[in-house]
Design a protein around this motif. Structure first.
Motif, PDB file in Angstrom:
ATOM      1  N   GLY A   1      -2.500   8.279  -1.218  1.00 57.65           N
ATOM      2  CA  GLY A   1      -2.412   8.893   0.117  1.00 57.65           C
ATOM      3  C   GLY A   1      -1.149   8.534   0.878  1.00 57.65           C
ATOM      4  O   GLY A   1      -0.377   9.421   1.248  1.00 57.65           O
ATOM      5  N   LEU A   2      -0.913   7.243   1.114  1.00 61.03           N
ATOM      6  CA  LEU A   2       0.259   6.852   1.912  1.00 61.03           C
ATOM      7  C   LEU A   2       1.588   7.192   1.212  1.00 61.03           C
ATOM      8  O   LEU A   2       2.495   7.695   1.868  1.00 61.03           O
ATOM      9  CB  LEU A   2       0.166   5.365   2.290  1.00 61.03           C
ATOM     10  CG  LEU A   2      -0.976   5.064   3.292  1.00 61.03           C
ATOM     11  CD1 LEU A   2      -1.089   3.562   3.573  1.00 61.03           C
ATOM     12  CD2 LEU A   2      -0.788   5.832   4.592  1.00 61.03           C
TER      13      LEU A   2
ATOM     14  N   VAL B   1       0.825  -1.220   0.000  1.00 64.19           N
ATOM     15  CA  VAL B   1       0.000   0.000   0.000  1.00 64.19           C
ATOM     16  C   VAL B   1       0.858   1.270   0.000  1.00 64.19           C
ATOM     17  O   VAL B   1       0.342   2.375  -0.204  1.00 64.19           O
ATOM     18  CB  VAL B   1      -0.978   0.056   1.206  1.00 64.19           C
ATOM     19  CG1 VAL B   1      -2.042  -1.007   1.081  1.00 64.19           C
ATOM     20  CG2 VAL B   1      -0.240  -0.042   2.530  1.00 64.19           C
TER      21      VAL B   1
END
Ligand SMILES: Nc1ncnc2c1ncn2[C@@H]1O[C@H](COP(=O)(O)OP(=O)(O)OP(=O)(O)O)[C@@H](O)[C@H]1O
Ligand SMILES: [Mg+2]
Length: 461
Positions: A426-427, A408
């Motif tokens: 996002g991450l 992720v």
């Protein structure tokens, strides 16, 4: 308006000619003085010889008066050089004129016994050079002083001076002309690498931004280096742009397709209810597209900031910033039935760009609100530990499986079984912003092994 174009070659030549002309004039002035001196030394010697020859012929007569038999050959020596004319006079004891040109100036008052002195004067409107010889004739009992003055016009001297001066000027002129030719050739040869460089750049295709490798003179290397580093920046800006447009077209295709389908459904809808439902779905797709665009733009901004490096960082207080961003999300948390809170005391300063750190935090809180699930608790925390400032966002939701945690963190990768819309940026964005300011990010289990805790550390300032 075009600025004045000037030529290096002409500028160099101008400087050379101007400076050599100034030096040349000074040199010629010096040569002139030297020439006058030389001409005088040479001619004075002949003049003194004539005066001496006359003085040799001065005798004391029986009656005690002085008599002189002028040796005209002595004067002939003088006239041979040019059309100069020669004058003489012989004077006895003070005030007693013996022979010659009585109006010829003499230097009776000055000088010592038995000496020759020289002077410039004007006689009959012409400049003359005088040699004055003081002697005394001896009668055996006493000696009678006399003065022999020989003068000549200065035509020969002037001619000699002029000849010397003319030759010097000619030599100097030739030297200057020679130097100008040499400079012209040298500049042409020296500029050749620049022309080659220009040709090499002109031949490139517009998207060829690889560094210039042509060999150039030392003085131009700085310019070439600057252009090369400019091209590197241009290349990375182009890459970022290509990246962005590629990602944007790929990522926006799905929501745009949904929007089209829903609009088509709405147009064909039989009931108002059906149309409203389609419009709602289209609206959600627009919101999603908006979010994707925002993430992509943020990513592009981080890429640019990373490449710029010299980006201005300021000292910011992280606890205050985190508290404010948390407070902004409380209403959204309430809607999602999530208990969002902030924990942390004191002030913790770091060096970073406040807008980007705000985005980092928004992404983490956004994720927690989206994935932790109803009834979950989310805590934002700021702590100082061993020269670091840790920013944590912890929830007690389902968390991310350990084997998926690495995945992720890659761009556009999302967790499995994800119903909610998102880009998967996002991450990675969080990690890259942290890295930008010397920080790091890691994913941990939440308290009691439940949920997810994202820890971002920055060096304390
Ligand atoms: N707090 C969390 N709890 C559980 N899973 C999470 C949490 N945060 C992130 N994830 C998982 O990690 C994946 C990647 O998250 P990331 O923020 O990178 O992308 P995204 O949320 O899917 O998309 P974007 O944030 O770009 O809109 C998410 O799809 C989700 O599956
Ligand atoms: Mg996210």
């Amino acid at each position: 308006m075009r600025t004045m174009v000037y030529s290096l070659r002409r500028r160099l030549l101008g400087w050379l000619l101007f400076s050599t002309a100034v030096i040349g004039v000074i040199a010629l002035m010096d040569t002139y003085r030297e020439a006058v001196k030389t001409a005088n030394v040479v001619s004075d010697r002949v003049l003194a010889g004539s005066a001496l020859a006359i003085a040799e012929r001065v005798v004391v007569a029986e009656d005690g008066s002085l008599q002189v038999d002028i040796p005209y050959v002595a004067l002939e020596m003088l006239t041979s050089a040019a059309q100069d004319r020669v004058f003489y006079r012989v004077d006895g004891p003070p005030g007693e004129f013996i022979t010659g040109y009585q109006t010829l100036p003499s230097l009776a008052e000055t000088g010592t016994q038995s000496s020759t002195s020289f002077a410039d004067a004007v006689f009959r409107g012409e400049p003359i050079r005088l040699a004055v010889l003081r002697r005394s004739a001896s009668t055996g009992v006493n000696s009678v002083p006399f003065v022999v003055t020989v003068a000549e016009t200065t035509i020969a001297r002037r001619q000699l001076t002029q000849t010397i001066l003319l030759h010097s000027a000619l030599r100097l002129g030739l030297m200057i002309a020679g130097a100008a030719v040499i400079v012209w050739i040298a500049v042409t040869v020296s500029l050749r690498p620049l022309y080659r460089l220009g040709d090499a750049i002109a031949e490139r295709s517009p998207d060829d931004l690889h560094p210039i490798g042509e060999r150039v003179p030392n003085e131009v290397q700085g310019l070439v280096d600057t252009v090369n580093s400019f091209m590197v920046r241009l290349q990375s800006a182009l890459d970022a742009l290509r990246n962005f447009t590629g990602n944007a077209s790929h990522q926006l295709r799905t929501p745009l397709a949904i929007i089209r389908t829903q609009i088509a459904l709405a147009r064909r809808a039989a009931t108002l209810e059906e149309a409203r439902g389609a419009a709602l779905k289209a609206d959600e797709a627009v919101a999603n597209a908006e979010r994707i665009l925002a993430q992509l733009l943020l990513m592009a901004k981080i890429d640019a900031a990373a490449k710029e490096k010299a980006r201005g960082t300021e000292r910011i207080e992280l606890a205050g910033l985190a508290r404010a961003v948390t407070a902004e999300h409380v209403p959204a948390a309430g809607d999602a039935d999530i208990d969002l809170g902030f924990a942390g005391e004191g002030e913790h300063c770091i060096r970073a760009e406040p807008l980007l750190v705000g985005e980092l935090l928004k992404n983490l809180i956004g994720n927690a609100l989206l994935y932790a699930g109803r009834g979950a608790e989310v805590t934002v925390r700021v702590e100082g530990r061993d020269g670091l400032v840790a920013l944590e966002v912890e929830d007690n939701g389902p968390g991310i499986r350990t084997d998926l945690r690495e995945a992720v963190l890659k761009r556009f990768r999302r967790g499995g079984g994800n119903e909610s819309p998102g880009t998967g940026l996002g991450l990675p964005i969080v990690e890259e912003i942290a890295a930008l300011y010397g920080g790091a990010m890691r994913l941990e289990d939440g308290a009691g092994g439940r949920g997810l805790k994202v820890v971002v550390t920055f060096p304390a300032s």
